[in-house]
Each structure stands twice: as C-alpha cells, then as structure tokens.
Design a protein around this motif. Sequence first.
Motif, PDB file in Angstrom:
ATOM      1  N   LEU A 174      -6.788  -2.745  -4.379  1.00  0.00           N
ATOM      2  CA  LEU A 174      -6.035  -1.499  -4.354  1.00  0.00           C
ATOM      3  C   LEU A 174      -6.198  -0.850  -2.989  1.00  0.00           C
ATOM      4  N   PRO A 175      -5.172  -0.175  -2.468  1.00  0.00           N
ATOM      5  CA  PRO A 175      -5.257   0.387  -1.116  1.00  0.00           C
ATOM      6  C   PRO A 175      -6.333   1.459  -1.004  1.00  0.00           C
ATOM      7  N   ALA A 176      -6.923   1.565   0.171  1.00  0.00           N
ATOM      8  CA  ALA A 176      -7.990   2.546   0.404  1.00  0.00           C
ATOM      9  C   ALA A 176      -7.439   3.955   0.538  1.00  0.00           C
ATOM     10  N   ALA A 177      -6.159   4.083   0.873  1.00  0.00           N
ATOM     11  CA  ALA A 177      -5.548   5.396   1.064  1.00  0.00           C
ATOM     12  C   ALA A 177      -4.527   5.653  -0.039  1.00  0.00           C
ATOM     13  N   MET A 178      -4.707   6.740  -0.781  1.00  0.00           N
ATOM     14  CA  MET A 178      -3.763   7.172  -1.813  1.00  0.00           C
ATOM     15  C   MET A 178      -3.654   8.692  -1.747  1.00  0.00           C
ATOM     16  N   TYR A 179      -2.472   9.187  -1.458  1.00  0.00           N
ATOM     17  CA  TYR A 179      -2.343  10.636  -1.330  1.00  0.00           C
ATOM     18  C   TYR A 179      -1.026  11.158  -1.904  1.00  0.00           C
ATOM     19  N   SER A 180      -0.400  10.402  -2.781  1.00  0.00           N
ATOM     20  CA  SER A 180       0.859  10.856  -3.381  1.00  0.00           C
ATOM     21  C   SER A 180       0.630  12.122  -4.198  1.00  0.00           C
ATOM     22  N   GLN A 181       1.507  13.093  -3.991  1.00  0.00           N
ATOM     23  CA  GLN A 181       1.433  14.337  -4.753  1.00  0.00           C
ATOM     24  C   GLN A 181       2.309  14.299  -6.005  1.00  0.00           C
ATOM     25  N   SER A 182       2.999  13.179  -6.205  1.00  0.00           N
ATOM     26  CA  SER A 182       3.953  13.102  -7.305  1.00  0.00           C
ATOM     27  C   SER A 182       3.552  12.119  -8.403  1.00  0.00           C
ATOM     28  N   LEU A 183       2.701  11.132  -8.094  1.00  0.00           N
ATOM     29  CA  LEU A 183       2.357  10.104  -9.080  1.00  0.00           C
ATOM     30  C   LEU A 183       1.698  10.716 -10.310  1.00  0.00           C
ATOM     31  N   GLN A 184       2.250  10.388 -11.469  1.00  0.00           N
ATOM     32  CA  GLN A 184       1.699  10.858 -12.738  1.00  0.00           C
ATOM     33  C   GLN A 184       1.155   9.710 -13.590  1.00  0.00           C
ATOM     34  N   ILE A 185       1.776   8.542 -13.499  1.00  0.00           N
ATOM     35  CA  ILE A 185       1.352   7.387 -14.288  1.00  0.00           C
ATOM     36  C   ILE A 185       1.152   6.205 -13.356  1.00  0.00           C
ATOM     37  N   ALA A 242       0.816  -1.216   0.000  1.00  0.00           N
ATOM     38  CA  ALA A 242       0.000   0.000   0.000  1.00  0.00           C
ATOM     39  C   ALA A 242       0.848   1.263   0.000  1.00  0.00           C
ATOM     40  N   GLY A 243       1.997   1.208   0.627  1.00  0.00           N
ATOM     41  CA  GLY A 243       2.814   2.410   0.745  1.00  0.00           C
ATOM     42  C   GLY A 243       3.325   2.937  -0.573  1.00  0.00           C
ATOM     43  N   ILE A 244       3.352   2.089  -1.605  1.00  0.00           N
ATOM     44  CA  ILE A 244       3.862   2.524  -2.907  1.00  0.00           C
ATOM     45  C   ILE A 244       3.051   3.689  -3.458  1.00  0.00           C
ATOM     46  N   PHE A 245       1.752   3.712  -3.171  1.00  0.00           N
ATOM     47  CA  PHE A 245       0.887   4.758  -3.712  1.00  0.00           C
ATOM     48  C   PHE A 245       1.011   6.070  -2.931  1.00  0.00           C
ATOM     49  N   ASN A 246       1.855   6.077  -1.922  1.00  0.00           N
ATOM     50  CA  ASN A 246       2.004   7.278  -1.097  1.00  0.00           C
ATOM     51  C   ASN A 246       3.455   7.755  -1.015  1.00  0.00           C
ATOM     52  N   LEU A 247       4.317   7.228  -1.877  1.00  0.00           N
ATOM     53  CA  LEU A 247       5.717   7.650  -1.853  1.00  0.00           C
ATOM     54  C   LEU A 247       5.828   9.092  -2.340  1.00  0.00           C
ATOM     55  N   PRO A 248       6.606   9.920  -1.675  1.00  0.00           N
ATOM     56  CA  PRO A 248       6.600  11.364  -1.959  1.00  0.00           C
ATOM     57  C   PRO A 248       7.228  11.772  -3.279  1.00  0.00           C
ATOM     58  N   GLU A 249       8.095  10.924  -3.885  1.00  0.00           N
ATOM     59  CA  GLU A 249       8.783  11.295  -5.111  1.00  0.00           C
ATOM     60  C   GLU A 249       8.380  10.455  -6.316  1.00  0.00           C
ATOM     61  N   LEU A 250       7.610   9.387  -6.092  1.00  0.00           N
ATOM     62  CA  LEU A 250       7.300   8.447  -7.169  1.00  0.00           C
ATOM     63  C   LEU A 250       6.404   9.094  -8.223  1.00  0.00           C
ATOM     64  N   ALA A 251       6.871   9.093  -9.497  1.00  0.00           N
ATOM     65  CA  ALA A 251       6.106   9.662 -10.599  1.00  0.00           C
ATOM     66  C   ALA A 251       5.519   8.592 -11.507  1.00  0.00           C
ATOM     67  N   MET A 252       6.171   7.442 -11.632  1.00  0.00           N
ATOM     68  CA  MET A 252       5.734   6.398 -12.563  1.00  0.00           C
ATOM     69  C   MET A 252       5.658   5.061 -11.842  1.00  0.00           C
ATOM     70  N   LEU A 253       4.507   4.420 -11.936  1.00  0.00           N
ATOM     71  CA  LEU A 253       4.306   3.091 -11.352  1.00  0.00           C
ATOM     72  C   LEU A 253       3.676   2.204 -12.412  1.00  0.00           C
ATOM     73  N   ARG A 284      -4.669  -9.512 -11.520  1.00  0.00           N
ATOM     74  CA  ARG A 284      -5.849 -10.168 -10.945  1.00  0.00           C
ATOM     75  C   ARG A 284      -6.361  -9.382  -9.741  1.00  0.00           C
ATOM     76  N   ILE A 285      -6.335  -8.060  -9.872  1.00  0.00           N
ATOM     77  CA  ILE A 285      -6.756  -7.165  -8.793  1.00  0.00           C
ATOM     78  C   ILE A 285      -8.274  -7.246  -8.642  1.00  0.00           C
ATOM     79  N   THR A 286      -8.723  -7.317  -7.404  1.00  0.00           N
ATOM     80  CA  THR A 286     -10.152  -7.391  -7.105  1.00  0.00           C
ATOM     81  C   THR A 286     -10.583  -6.154  -6.313  1.00  0.00           C
ATOM     82  N   GLY A 287     -11.855  -6.170  -5.869  1.00  0.00           N
ATOM     83  CA  GLY A 287     -12.365  -5.049  -5.087  1.00  0.00           C
ATOM     84  C   GLY A 287     -12.770  -3.877  -5.960  1.00  0.00           C
ATOM     85  N   ILE A 288     -12.942  -2.730  -5.310  1.00  0.00           N
ATOM     86  CA  ILE A 288     -13.418  -1.530  -6.004  1.00  0.00           C
ATOM     87  C   ILE A 288     -12.248  -0.620  -6.382  1.00  0.00           C
ATOM     88  N   ILE A 289     -12.573   0.338  -7.243  1.00  0.00           N
ATOM     89  CA  ILE A 289     -11.617   1.425  -7.489  1.00  0.00           C
ATOM     90  C   ILE A 289     -11.794   2.409  -6.345  1.00  0.00           C
TER      91      ILE A 289
END
Length: 972
Positions: free
Chosen positions: A450-461, A428-439, A468-473
């Motif tokens: 997918l994690p319920a918490a996403m707050y990265s200010q840097s993710l662009q892609i 889950a922490g991958i979606f909140n890394l402060p410098e990550l732009a591409m995943l 085989r991801i399940t659950g909701i967006i």
Amino acid sequence: MKKKLLLILHLFFILLDLTNGFSDLDALLKLKASMAVSPGRGGLDDWEPPRPNSIVSNPHCSFSGVSCDENSRVTSLIISNFALNGSIPPEIGVLNKLVNLTLTFNGLTGELPLEMCNLTEIRFVNFSTNKLTGEFPGEIVAAMTELEVFDVYNNNFSGKLPLEFVKLKNLETLFLGGNFFSGKIPEEYSEFPSLRRLGLQGNALTGRIPSSLSRLSTLEELCLGYFNSYDGGIPPEFGSFKSLKLLDIGGCDLSGEIPESLGNLKMLHTLFLQFNNLTGEIPPDLSGLVSLKSLDLSSNNLTGGIPESFSDLKNLTLLNLFLNHLSGPIPPFIADLPNLEVLQLWTNNFTFSLPENLGSNGKLLILDVDGNHLTGTIPHDLCKGGKLQILVLMVNYFFGPLPENLGRCKSLTKIRIMNNFFNGTIPAGIFNLPELAMLELDNNYFTGELPAAMYSQSLQIVSVSNNRITGIIPPAIGGLVNLTKLLLQSNNLVGVIPEEMFNLKKLYVIDFSGNNLTGEIPASIGSCSDITSLDFSRNELTGEIPRSILSLLTLNVLNVSRNKLTGEIPSKLGHMKSLTHLDLSYNQFSGSVPSDGQLADFNDTIFAGNPNLCLPHTPHCESKSNLNHYSLIKSKLFLSIFIPITTISSILIAFFLIKRKNKIQNSKSWKLTAFQKLDFKAEDVIVCLKDENIIGKGGAGVVYRGSMPNGIDVAIKRLMGRNHGFEAEIQTLGTIKHRNIVRLLGYVCNRDTNLLLYEFMSHGSLGEILHGPKGAHLQWETRHKIAIEAAKGLCYLHHDCSPLIIHRDVKSNNILLDSDYEAHVADFGLAKYLRDAGGSECMSSIAGSYGYIAPEYAYTLKVDEKSDVYSFGVVLLELISGKKPVGEFGDGVDIVRWVRETISEIPQPPETAAVVAVVDCRLKGYVLESVVDMFKIAMMCVEEESTSRPSMREVVHMLTNANVQATCVVTV
C-alpha cells in the motif's frame, strides 16, 4: 342543460357578491390568510395591508410575486417554494385579470374552488408539486378559454382524465402526471388542436395506449409511464409523429417488441422505454433516430446484441441497456461515438473485451459493465478527457494491471472492480484523488505494498480484501479523515496496527483479519466511538484486549480469534449491550470468564482453544486443595444428617403415597424433566390442561397458559405422540441460550403425550398482534425494535451455535413478545443442524409455512441458513406493510410478489416511493428514512438467488445502524 344553467347562475351570484366592494388587495390578503405561510420563510412577509393615513396607493402591486397592469389589476401571481399550507380561497375569483397563476412547490391542500371559473383571461396555470385533491372540476377548464399551459403535476387529483381540455384551441402544455387519475386514456385526447407537451405519467391509468395519439401532429413531448399499467405494447403508429422530441413510456408494464417504426422519429432526442416487459431484439431501424441523445432500454427482457447500425447515432450521450439478456461483444464503434457520456450495460451476457479506445472521445462520465462475461484489460483512455466519475467493472474476467493514469483521474468518485483477475500494484495516486469516495478492489490478485502517502479528503470506503498485498499498513492511512470502512482482510500484511488510524473519527467498520499482523491492539482504539464492527482475527497479535474497547458503545461485532492474545477477558465485556457477535477463540486468555452480563448468552465455542481460560461450571477451574476441603466438609455433613433424613423421608414418602392413592391412575406415569431449577411438579402442569386455558392452536399442537403454585406463568405446548418436533425442540432449545430465543424450561411426558414448558410471553405472537385488532397500536419504533431483536436471535443460531442451526419455520407467528414487547424466536420443531457452514442439506420434503418458504427450498429441497434469511425478509415486509404473507393479494400471489409488482413501475431510485406505496396505513408519526432503510434490507433478504441475500449477521448490523434521524416524519 338546466343543471348547467343553474350552476352558471350560482357562480354568477357568488362572484357578484365577491366583487362587490372586494378589491385585488383584499383578495391577495385573503389568499395569504388562507395559505398559512410558515414563519420565517419570507416571500409573503411584505403582503401587508396599508397603514392608516398611508399615501401609497395600490400597495399590492409591489407585493412579492405580484405584477399589475396600468389599471393596478393583478395580472401575474407567481409564488413558488414558500412552504405555503392551507387551501386556495374562493376570493381567487376576484383576480379576473390574471394571466399567469403559478403556485408551485408548496403544500396546498383541498380542491380547486369553482370561483376560478372567473379567470377567463388566464393563459398560464401551474400548481405542480402540492397536495391538491378531488376529482378535477371540468367547469374551471371550460371557462379558461385562453389557456396555453396547465400544469398540476405531482398533486392528489383523482377520477377520470378530464375531456374539457380537448376544446381549448390554444392549449400547448398539459401536465397531469403524478396524480391518481384512473381509467383509460380517452380517445378524444388525440384531438388537441395545438398541443405540444402531454404528461400523463405517474397515475393509475390502465387499458391500451391509444394508437390515435399519433394524430397529434404538433406534439413534441409525450410522457405516459410510471405507475400506469397498460395492456399490450407500444403502438407502431407512434412512428408517425412528425415533431416528437421526447418519448417516455418507462415503467408501465408494456409487453411485446419495440416497433421498428420508431426509427422514423427524426426529431426525437430522448427515448425512455425502461422498466417494462419488452422482448425480442433491439431493432436496427432505431439507427434512424439521427437526433437521439438519450436511449434507455434497461430492465426489460431484450435479447440479441447491440445493432451495428447504432454507429450512426452520432449525437448519443446516454446508452442504458442494463438488466436485459443481451449478449455478444460490445461493438468497437461504441468507443467512436463522439458524444457518449454514459454507458451502462450491467447484468447482461456481454463477452470479449471492452473497445480498445473507449473513452478516447474525452467525454465519458460513467462506465458500468458489472455482471457480464467480459475479459481483457482496462482501456488506457477511459479518463482521457478528465471527466470520468464512475468506473464499475466488477464480476467479470478482466485481467492485467490498472492503468497508472487512473491515479491521475481527478474526476473519479467511485471505483468498483472487485471479483476480477486484476494484478500488479495499485497505482499510488488512487488514494489521493480529490473526489474519490469509494474504492473497492476486493477479490483480485493485486500485489505490492500500500502507498506510503495517503491524504484524500474524500475517501469513505476502502476495500482491498482478498488480494496479495504485502508490507505494512501505512501510518499515513490516518490522513483519510472521512474514511468510514476499511477492509484489508485476507492479504499478506505484516507489522503492527498503526495508532494513527484511530484518529479517523468516522470509521465504523474495520476488518484486518487473515493477515500476519503482530504487536498489540492499540489502546487508542477507544477514540473511534462510532465503530460497529471490528475484526482482527487470524493474525499474530499479542498482549491483552485493551480496556478502552469497552467505550465503543455501538460495537456489534468483535472478532479477535486465532491470535496470541493473553491476559483476562475484560470483566465488563458482557455489559456491551450492542454486541451481537463475539469470538475470542484460539488465543491464550487466562482467568475466569465473567459470569455477569450477556456473555452467558453466547455459545461456549467463542471461548474454545484457550486452555488456561476457566469457563463457568468447569471442574478444572477449582484447585485440588479446595476440592479436598469441600470433600471433607461434605463427608461430615453427610454422616451427620443422612440417618435422620432417611428416617423422616421414609415416613413422608409412605404418607404421600397413601395420600395420593386415589388420584388419577395415569398421573403416576407423568415425568417432569427440567433444564433449570423449577418450583413446581408434573401434577401442577397437568391440572392446567383445560379448554379455558387454551391460548393458541396450530399444526404443532395446542398451547395452554399454566399458572404454577409459585405464581409463575408458563406456556404449555401439548404434542401428541413422541414426534420429530418434540425431539427437535428438546435437542435445540435444551442446549442453547440467548436473550432473544424463547427459553425451554423443561418437558413433561408419559407414554402417549408430550408437553413442552416455555417461559410465558404475555403479548403472544407478532403475527397475532400485527394482523389482529391490536395491530394499530404497534407503531414504528416498536416494530423496528422487534425486527432487531428477532434478527439477533436468528443471528445467534446461524453464527454462534456449533454446529449452526437452521430454524426452517421463521414467521411472524413464531416470534413471541413478552410484557415489554421484546422479541423471542420460538418453535424449533422443524430446526436442523447444518454441520458444514456455508453448505446446504437436501430435505426429503418441504417444511415450513406457505408465503415464507425460500424459492430454492421449494424448487430443489435444498436448505441452508439463507433460507431462514428469506423468511425473515418476509417478516420485515409484514412489519412494514401490516399485511399477511398470503391471502390478501389474489390467488397465487404472496407478499413478496405483491411488493415487487407494486414497485416495478417506480423509476430509479424507487425506495421512498416504494415505501409510500406499501407502508401500513395504520402507522403514524414514523421516520420515513427508517422505514426506507428496513425496506431496502427486506428486499435484499428476499432476493431470488440465495447467494445475493445477506447473512443474518449483516442483517443485524444493517438494522442496528439504519437511519433513525427524524429528517422526514410522516404523521398521517
């Protein structure tokens, strides 16, 4: 001798005239006036003459960048990065006490004035990064007997390398790189008495690298590569340099093996041999480079493995071996190199797993092993020091879960691990890394939600497709405020599309296809004004297409097929001019398809599978009562006018037959078949077949311009015999319709001759105008527009026709231009249907035009839509360079090979320099970024491997969204 004496006398009198009543202050003010300082840039704003009655003496000594001696004579002039233009004036010679003259990073032009010969006390000269031109004046060099540093890197000097430098006993630094010097490196350059740094890179030097350079016992830095093109390889004598610390011979066509003797360079800290044609194995003797920090052998033809002896390179920080043919395992000692920061091994044949403790030194910044045959799991300590920035593992055979500590690696900017066998949940922490732009995690076996918490200010892609991801967006995805691409296709996601994601104002690509999403498409989608591609296909979505989607003015792709959508198709959908791909098939739409706009340009297959949808001209859309009513009216009309019309017609026909009796006998056999209503007859076409009406000739036949009685001009292509080309044209153009595909009006034929009738294109073909005398008038904005329109035509053939159509003869001569220079793809004489999308067909022989034929077609006779993509890439290169595909580059060399050879010596990143090297000199005022973007697209299209080429749909998207911001306008 007499000539030299006259030159000396000439200079003497010039200098005498300049110094007579001309002070250092006057010289500096003249310098400022000659250099046209850009307003507001500062730096020289205080270079002003003294005011009347001023009590300040020698004000020039307080000018910015100026230093004086005790006699108020200027000894140092340092002016850098002030956007100076103009030339260096002759008055520079007045400053004959100058020791340091530095005018770097400006825009100075013209030649060096000979009056610089008066600067006999100068020790430091630096004119790097300007636009100075001309052959280098050796007289100036000869006069500067105290010179220690001479740097004119990145200018426009030409001619042979000057020999006068060799006689300067104090010269320590000579940088002549980044110019246009040509010829061989003189043998005399091995005679410098005190030289420490020599830079000749980035010129047009040829011949062999002199082995005698190894006699420069004081040399510490030697740079000879990039744009130069040498014969042979690296002189083995280079292993005798005693003081050498940097050796850079990258990108200059070196061949042969790496000399083992280079291992003797004990002081060397940097060895760059990349972008050459070196062969053989990496010599184990290079382990003798005990001071080595940076080793780059990338982009060669090296084989074998990484020598075990490299374990002795304890100071190594950078190891680049990518784009070779290396194999075997990555040795475990690589992980034990205490200072290793960058490890790039991509596109080789390495096997087995990564060293278990890789990254344990705490200094690893970049790891890129893309495109090998590696397996195993990700080492746990990759980010042990908290410094890892780039992790690229894609296209290998890695498996297992991602280490949880990757989600705590705050330094990461890019993660690309697609096309492997990773499984487990995504930390889950991958979606909140402060410098990550591409995943990019595509094409793996990730499970969980997918994690319920996403707050990265840097993710662009974010791309997690085909897992085989399940659950909701999660609605929290709306917190990724800088997201531009969100690709979640082909998973097992459920629930509704969250409204929150449409708060992402920078989002331009969304792909949720192939999931189990339900609910309606949110109306708030209209707030994402930059969206260009939207794919919600293969879900369980219900409701109507929201009208707010019409506000997406840049939308290129809209695919909502195979859902449960209802209602009518929005009436204004056909007015979305940017739309190039549309698929509404297999839903529950009803009502009538809007007949206006460009919906008529799409194939009816985009509406298939909607049983309640009324297509134009389909009988079931008319009610039975209407049909009965119309039938009754038609019957009465028929009875009331049939008899008189029959009588009159009989009389007219008899009269007409008598009237035409004396006409050419074979005209009776001409038959006109029309694909739309035409206001002319076969005879009107036949009379236009005159030599004076010929507008083109080719292998397919002769083309005439025909003026019809109704004032309309048509193009008439005459084909002899009922050949395959005639049948193919009718079969394809007679059934398809698109704005950027030439319209076939009909055909006229008799027993011997076939005539195809097209809409007339007043500007002829792209090839004729581009390579003819009018090519200079075809400027960049028009060329870019033509590229987009032609791409849209091909995109329609490949993606919207069922079955898809391969053109097989895409070339500039088959792209026609109407009166507004709008492009239309033409000539379908070689076209083929491809029943199996994504497959290929084997032809019995090669068809097409030399210079445009894709490699796989030429070698295997197999053709698919990517063959057309290759040909279109050649057209793009024609638009950029203005050159023909063949005939301008020597025997056996086509435009693709010429471009590759031209840019092969350019260091990474090569795009801007590559464009400058190949761009059409007739272009003026073009946006450099736009040309660079099209160049990148062209080079993707002409990739050797067909699977590496983009689809035409992707090409349209890239061309449409290419950089058109005029941050750098080239006006030459």
